[in-house]
Scaffold this motif. Structure first.
Motif, PDB file in Angstrom:
ATOM      1  N   TYR A 205      15.732  -0.172  39.632  1.00 47.27           N
ATOM      2  CA  TYR A 205      15.782  -1.545  39.086  1.00 47.27           C
ATOM      3  C   TYR A 205      15.013  -1.504  37.699  1.00 47.27           C
ATOM      4  O   TYR A 205      15.651  -2.067  36.574  1.00 47.27           O
ATOM      5  N   GLU A 206      13.752  -1.135  37.675  1.00 48.69           N
ATOM      6  CA  GLU A 206      13.057  -1.105  36.205  1.00 48.69           C
ATOM      7  C   GLU A 206      13.720  -0.327  35.048  1.00 48.69           C
ATOM      8  O   GLU A 206      13.789  -0.922  34.015  1.00 48.69           O
ATOM      9  N   ILE A 209      17.037  -2.502  34.105  1.00 49.43           N
ATOM     10  CA  ILE A 209      16.438  -3.492  33.301  1.00 49.43           C
ATOM     11  C   ILE A 209      16.339  -3.178  31.800  1.00 49.43           C
ATOM     12  O   ILE A 209      16.453  -3.755  30.707  1.00 49.43           O
ATOM     13  N   GLU A 236      22.572  -9.559  30.556  1.00 49.02           N
ATOM     14  CA  GLU A 236      21.517  -9.401  29.641  1.00 49.02           C
ATOM     15  C   GLU A 236      20.513 -10.533  29.176  1.00 49.02           C
ATOM     16  O   GLU A 236      19.466 -10.205  28.916  1.00 49.02           O
ATOM     17  N   ALA A 239      18.123 -11.009  32.041  1.00 48.67           N
ATOM     18  CA  ALA A 239      17.157 -10.095  32.051  1.00 48.67           C
ATOM     19  C   ALA A 239      16.191 -10.618  30.958  1.00 48.67           C
ATOM     20  O   ALA A 239      15.014 -10.368  31.205  1.00 48.67           O
ATOM     21  N   ARG A 243      11.965  -9.996  33.956  1.00 52.72           N
ATOM     22  CA  ARG A 243      12.395  -8.789  34.340  1.00 52.72           C
ATOM     23  C   ARG A 243      12.720  -8.879  35.818  1.00 52.72           C
ATOM     24  O   ARG A 243      13.317  -8.213  36.222  1.00 52.72           O
TER      25      ARG A 243
END
Length: 446
Positions: A205-206, A209, A236, A239, A243
């Protein structure tokens, strides 16, 4: 001799308006510029073509305002809802449709109606007389948009809208993905397995992002000031707001169990919904995007199960225009400066397929009644239709007017009910019961 009603635009609103007016006994001409004049989002010349999503959202007519709007349109013999039901796809508690057969059926029904004809041409000016409905949608052509702006004397209002990618089912790795609706919602096995799920752990996931934030994106022209509609934000942009935003939005992992690894709770989940009856196409739910095509394929293939994804259509972003309806339109959606012209659909400042079609339904009935010399009662504000049209034609604050989905916040409060989350179920049921009674009464006197 009955006068002809001219409708400009053959999308959801224009199609519904034409059907309603013709069913009331009025001759109708639909003026549709496609396929001669193309748009960014449309792929065919079909009437009622769906371009952003294939979902009409929740179909719950007791606890959800859009589900109530579905019910009101069905009760009024709406073309769009009838056809949607004919081409329904499993989507849990939502109403999703097989978009191509849906549009083909809408087109066939309209063309088969003895009082409806279709003229494939671009209308570039506002007419000086006759009976007209402009339902040209957010992608109104440049020339017509300029004519509308010149007449209204107002600066064009606009927001940016995005569409999500669609990919081929055969390219999804089902050893990593699985079929399940959130909380196993649905009455049948097909409904309980309506969504395809791709799980991510925290590291995945990180990294995803990070990739979203640094990807090449479509840039707007200098001086472009339009904002985004919150109901259709690019991933986007979400995001960029934090986060964790996506993990508590379209990528929330709740209500799902990965059968490939049932003991391990996913940190985030990307959901896909079937886009056609064959099950050969899936769209990524909530993944509207403004990433450039090359970046899109690279970033989306970071999703577990989509490493080898093949895309039938990539996402994109386009500018949508709408009127400041509280200032410019009366309570029958007539342009105050030219009352022989009505507007309907998304250009009036409603957002969503259902809302657009609903305003087309009302505009078609209003125009037909005027031609036939019938006086319709005011649409009751207690109905979903009435709450929405009241908002866009006078209930909203003109200075801050923005596109709006139907929601219970537009409804007049029901007296004697407790507030807060604990009382919400009873309150929503009271709204829908009251709305159904009010809508039935309006139809019986219309």
């Amino acid at each position: 001799m009955t006068q002809t009603l001219h409708i400009v635009g053959g999308g959801m609103a224009g199609s519904e308006a034409a059907w309603q007016a013709a069913e009331m006994g009025v001759d109708v001409v639909i003026h549709e510029m496609r396929p001669k004049v193309e748009t960014f989002a449309h792929k065919t010349g079909n009437l009622g073509e769906m371009v952003c999503s294939n979902s009409f959202r929740s179909d719950d007519d007791e606890q959800n305002a859009v589900g109530l709007l579905h019910w009101e349109m069905r009760t009024a013999d709406g073309l769009i809802m009838t056809t949607a039901d004919e081409h329904r796809l499993p989507a849990g508690g939502a109403l999703a449709v097989d978009r191509d057969p849906f549009a083909e059926t809408v087109t066939a029904k309209l063309k088969a109606h003895p009082r409806i004809s279709v003229s494939y041409e671009e209308i570039t000016d506002l007419p000086q007389d006759g009976h007209w409905i402009f339902a040209t949608g957010p992608l109104t052509s440049t020339n017509l948009g300029a004519a509308i702006q010149a007449e209204t004397g107002a600066e064009a209002l606009a927001f940016f809208d995005a569409i999500a990618p669609i990919l081929y089912a055969e390219s999804i790795d089902m050893s990593k993905a699985w079929m399940q609706s959130r909380y196993d919602k649905g009455e049948t096995e097909e409904e309980r397995t309506a969504y395809l799920n791709c799980p991510m752990d925290k590291d995945q996931y990180e990294a995803f992002i990070d990739a979203l934030l640094t990807a090449d994106k479509t840039e707007f022209h200098e001086g472009e000031t339009a904002g985004y509609f919150d109901g259709c934000l690019p991933i986007e942009v979400m995001a960029e707001r934090g986060r964790e935003t996506l993990r508590f939005g379209p990528m929330k992992p709740v209500g799902l169990t990965n059968p490939h690894n049932p003991e391990n709770k996913a940190y985030a989940v990307v959901q896909l919904r079937r886009d056609n009856a064959l099950g050969t196409l899936f769209n990524i739910v909530g993944f509207q995007t403004k990433m450039k095509y090359g970046a899109q394929t690279e970033v989306l293939r970071m999703i577990p199960g989509l490493e080898n994804a093949s895309f039938a259509r990539l996402g994109g972003i386009h500018r949508n225009t709408f009127l400041n309806s509280p200032t410019l339109l009366d309570n029958q959606m007539r342009l105050k400066s030219k009352p022989h012209i009505r507007f309907a659909g998304q250009i009036t400042g409603v957002e969503g397929y259902v809302e657009s079609a609903a305003m087309g339904l009302l505009a078609g009935r209003f125009a037909a009644a005027e031609i036939l010399g019938i006086e319709l009662p005011v649409v009751p504000q207690d109905s979903a239709m009435g709450a929405l049209i009241h908002h866009i034609t006078g209930g909203a604050e003109a200075k801050t007017f923005q596109p709006m989905n139907v929601n219970f916040g537009l409804f007049q409060p029901v007296e004697g009910l407790k507030g807060g989350r604990r009382g919400r179920k009873d309150r929503y049921k009271a709204y829908t019961d009251r709305a159904k009674a009010a809508w039935h009464d309006w139809l019986s006197h219309s």
